[in-house]
Design an enzyme around this catalytic site. Structure first.
Site, PDB file in Angstrom:
ATOM      1  N   GLU A 293      26.407  53.088   1.549  1.00 33.92           N
ATOM      2  CA  GLU A 293      26.120  53.265   0.120  1.00 33.92           C
ATOM      3  C   GLU A 293      27.470  53.498  -0.527  1.00 33.92           C
ATOM      4  O   GLU A 293      28.196  54.406  -0.157  1.00 33.92           O
ATOM      5  CB  GLU A 293      25.172  54.447  -0.089  1.00 33.92           C
ATOM      6  CG  GLU A 293      24.598  54.518  -1.501  1.00 33.92           C
ATOM      7  CD  GLU A 293      25.422  55.395  -2.416  1.00 33.92           C
ATOM      8  OE1 GLU A 293      26.069  54.831  -3.333  1.00 33.92           O
ATOM      9  OE2 GLU A 293      25.440  56.607  -2.215  1.00 33.92           O
ATOM     10  N   CYS A 327      27.541  58.724  -7.698  1.00 35.15           N
ATOM     11  CA  CYS A 327      27.485  57.267  -7.671  1.00 35.15           C
ATOM     12  C   CYS A 327      26.342  56.754  -8.529  1.00 35.15           C
ATOM     13  O   CYS A 327      26.298  55.578  -8.887  1.00 35.15           O
ATOM     14  CB  CYS A 327      27.368  56.764  -6.245  1.00 35.15           C
ATOM     15  SG  CYS A 327      26.208  57.663  -5.231  1.00 35.15           S
TER      16      CYS A 327
END
Length: 541
Positions: A293, A327
């Site tokens: 990720e 994020c």
């Protein structure tokens, strides 16, 4: 080995403590923070359950006061990487042979230790080392990590219970084996829960792990290892090293027993690792699992039917909580011309009440960015926006690194849909707004989809259900987590499995069974009770 089919305690999400002013829980946390602030932590690597020191000490400083060091860590060498790999492989047989119930008990105990006696300490470590306020630390290092531990145990048992059908005279079974070799976990600074989950979820499935945490998260990483040790994790199952990133990756990913990478960090680093794995593919005993990720340029798209207060609140929270260093943080917003004046006015009113400073003061909503490099990057975007002909800084914009690395919540307004801060990941408290003509709603959805290479999170605000449905379809590939009338942050384990595609990663959904499936190698077993004694089938007569 157990002679029972055990059922684990049902997982429920850990309640988030409020830390209301004057409450016993906030007093306890702040007392721990102050005590740890004064400590001079000496943080070794952990290899084979032993503390490993080196000749190189690296000073640890807090983002909110870079003049104050709270200790140091021992930086390792490539010999330490070799030792961690060898130790993991030596521990593998005993760990693999341990019953799954025994593994589950370790991580369930770790969750209870974190929920109780270690809660203040891990939260305080996150506040000191990563500059998170009391609420952001609580939802991350306490609640989310506890949820990962408990829900992953539940997901593991669900997975093991999934078995194939059997025909007459046959018993078909599925075995979920750990990967053949060792796994490598590389974790980021911004979420203590991620730092804890990446190595533990692999270990829970019977794997052995070499773990390299971010050098900005080492204080909290140490507390995680303390918790796991007290919970009974055997020596060598997870080995924590503090070594050079590039050299470590080169050594790990050239080893024939390398079996899996669990990564959270930058897109460029992940792509470099993937290339490294590809170049070495002929060396490995098995094809490595690659789960990553990476990043995002997360959007909020607003329809003219949206509620103004909800939009403004979603943008302030989504863009500026934890200084935009998520994020999933909202970093670009598309607002219709008809609503923009009111949205702007409401955001300005909210931001005027926002306080910025050290996490030691719980009333501070904004704290410091993680490093001088992050500070300089944010300041550069702000200064260029102030000079640009097609953008302007309309809220915030002040930066001060005299004591800590503080950047005000900043809103950039641009008339250029391809302006740099609307397209590039910044990872700081900067939101860029593009105002579109109301009648260009459908065109704007295409713009949102095509502007960024990332696909992590996104949100639509609208009351018109046709508009929501249109956005839902038009943006189906633009985010892995999609929010309707809410900010694009705050995924909860077991409720919103988290991850994105495109340049944002492999979308293997942390906080779900999907992620755990990546850390097992499945074996199908067929047992025939009465075997044929003649090769002839009926069709042969």
């Amino acid at each position: 080995m157990s002679k029972a089919i055990s059922q684990v305690p049902m997982a429920v999400n850990e309640p988030v403590r409020s830390y209301a002013p004057g409450s016993a829980e906030v007093k306890s946390l702040l007392a721990t923070y102050k005590a740890m602030w004064k400590e001079k932590a000496e943080i070794p690597m952990i290899i084979n359950g032993k503390e490993v020191q080196s000749s190189e000490k690296v000073r640890l400083v807090s983002p909110q006061d870079h003049q104050h060091d709270f200790g140091f860590y021992y930086k390792g060498t490539m010999q330490d990487v070799d030792s961690a790999i060898n130790t993991a492989l030596e521990a593998k047989e005993n760990w693999n042979n341990l019953g799954w119930e025994q593994r589950a008990a370790i991580f369930l105990k770790a969750a209870d230790l974190l929920a109780g006696p270690y809660r203040d300490r891990l939260n305080a470590a996150t506040m000191i080392g990563q500059s998170k306020n009391v609420h952001q630390a609580e939802i991350d290092s306490a609640c989310e990590f506890i949820d990962f531990l408990r829900f992953n145990v539940e997901f593991m048992t669900e997975m093991y219970s999934e078995q194939p059908v059997s025909d007459e005279g046959i018993w078909n079974r599925t075995e979920y084996r750990p990967l053949e070799g060792f796994c490598f976990a590389v974790t980021p600074f911004n979420f203590t829960a991620i730092a804890g989950n990446l190595p533990t979820c692999m270990a829970m499935m019977g794997n052995v792990v070499v773990w390299k945490p971010s050098d900005k998260q080492i204080l909290a990483a140490k507390v995680i290892m303390d918790i796991l040790t007290e919970a009974g994790l055997p020596a060598g199952v997870i080995n924590m090293i503090f070594t050079d990133g590039k050299e470590t990756a080169e050594k790990v990913m050239a080893h024939p027993d390398f079996a899996g990478l669990h990564f959270t960090g930058s897109t460029s680093v992940f792509q470099g690792m993937w290339k490294m794995i590809g170049n070495n593919i002929h060396k490995f005993k098995t094809y490595p699992r690659i789960v990553g990720e990476t990043g995002g340029k997360d959007f909020v798209v607003v329809h003219s039917s949206a509620n103004v207060d909800a939009v403004a609140t979603g943008l302030v929270r989504g863009a500026f909580e934890y200084q935009g260093q998520k994020c999933s943080a909202a970093s670009r917003a598309y607002v219709p011309k008809s609503l923009w004046p009111k949205v702007k006015e409401t955001m300005e009113a909210q931001l005027k009440t926002v306080k910025m400073g050290s996490p030691e003061d719980p009333s501070n909503f904004i704290n410091a960015v993680i490093s001088q490099g992050s500070f300089d990057k944010c300041k550069g975007y702000i200064e260029r926006a102030e000079k640009s002909a097609d953008s302007s800084v309309i809220m915030g914009g002040k930066c001060d690194d005299s004591r800590g690395w503080f950047v005000e919540p900043t809103v950039i307004l641009t008339t250029n849909p391809n302006y740099e801060s609307l397209c590039e990941e910044i990872f700081g408290p900067i939101l860029t707004v593009y105002v579109y003509e109301d009648e260009k709603w459908s065109e704007t959805l295409k713009l949102v989809d095509q502007t960024s290479p990332y696909s992590l999170t996104g949100a639509v605000f609208a009351q018109d259900r046709y508009a929501i449905a249109e956005a839902y379809k038009a943006l189906e590939n633009a985010s892995g987590n999609f929010y309707i009338n809410d900010k694009p942050t705050g995924a909860v384990v077991g409720q919103q499995p988290f991850g994105g595609a495109r340049a944002s990663g492999t979308n293997d959904k942390a906080g779900s069974k999907m992620n755990l499936m990546r850390w097992v190698s499945v074996r199908s077993i067929k047992e025939t009770f009465v075997s044929p004694k003649d090769y002839k089938y009926p069709y042969l007569g």
